[in-house]
Design an enzyme around this catalytic site. Sequence first.
Site, PDB file in Angstrom:
ATOM      1  N   LEU A  61      33.771 -81.677 -41.056  1.00 43.13           N
ATOM      2  CA  LEU A  61      33.963 -82.620 -39.668  1.00 43.13           C
ATOM      3  C   LEU A  61      33.911 -81.165 -38.821  1.00 43.13           C
ATOM      4  CD1 LEU A  61      37.205 -84.354 -40.292  1.00 43.13           C
ATOM      5  CD2 LEU A  61      34.683 -85.171 -41.088  1.00 43.13           C
ATOM      6  N   ASP A  62      33.263 -81.605 -38.122  1.00 44.66           N
ATOM      7  CA  ASP A  62      32.660 -81.192 -36.748  1.00 44.66           C
ATOM      8  C   ASP A  62      34.289 -80.057 -36.402  1.00 44.66           C
ATOM      9  OD1 ASP A  62      30.201 -81.242 -36.793  1.00 44.66           O
ATOM     10  OD2 ASP A  62      29.952 -83.038 -35.243  1.00 44.66           O
ATOM     11  N   LYS A  63      34.252 -78.908 -35.509  1.00 45.17           N
ATOM     12  CA  LYS A  63      35.629 -78.082 -35.508  1.00 45.17           C
ATOM     13  C   LYS A  63      36.473 -79.540 -34.725  1.00 45.17           C
ATOM     14  CE  LYS A  63      36.933 -73.843 -33.474  1.00 45.17           C
ATOM     15  NZ  LYS A  63      36.646 -72.040 -33.033  1.00 45.17           N
TER      16      LYS A  63
END
Length: 224
Positions: A61-63
């Site tokens: 997942l993106d940060k």
Amino acid sequence: MVSAIVTGYPAIPVLFENDDIIAVDKPENLASIPERNPEKISLLKILSETLERTLYTVHRLDKQVSGVILFAKTPEAHRRLNRMFEHRQVHKTYMALLHGEIADERGVIDKPLRCFGSGRMGADIKRGKPCRTEFSVLELLPGYSLVRVNPATGRKHQIRAHFFGIGHPVVGDTLYGEKSIQKTFPRLMLHSLEIEFIEATAQKKIITSKIPSSFSAVIKRIRG
């Protein structure tokens, strides 16, 4: 619940665990895996050190995104899950708050994406990789749309880039959309709500993450 070894970081809730996989509830603003500097804190580093074992990345997942994420605990499980992701046998559901009111109750964004020099993804019919994002509108708010999103593919920034491309960027996304407006929101309003897949036992498994308070607080504020 896994307790983080890193001082000052909260515990990471475990949503599901067996001999093959572990699914946890990732908070926003924590990288899924090590970034350029492998010594920096990441979810993978916290879990690996806490559990004292090697974990294998099968997706990320993106940060800035919160919610459910899977890690494999064995090489065999890693290979099996990678094949399932490759053949689109893992069904992912997100919740997102978008700028603007979407007219249709549901829709499909089917635009090839590629990475540009800025680090952003953008539509490119000739050089982009196939991407498909399905969505349904859950609620229309004044100037916003709360949507349920099912990405059929798993490209980098796919959801963020696709909605930006149709004029409805994800709220709080300083990479896509007007930065001066996006910076007024406390977080990126994108949450990994659910993952559905078939376990090694041939049983269907659905793992769900609750909407975090940081997400619901923004919705509440907009509702007034």
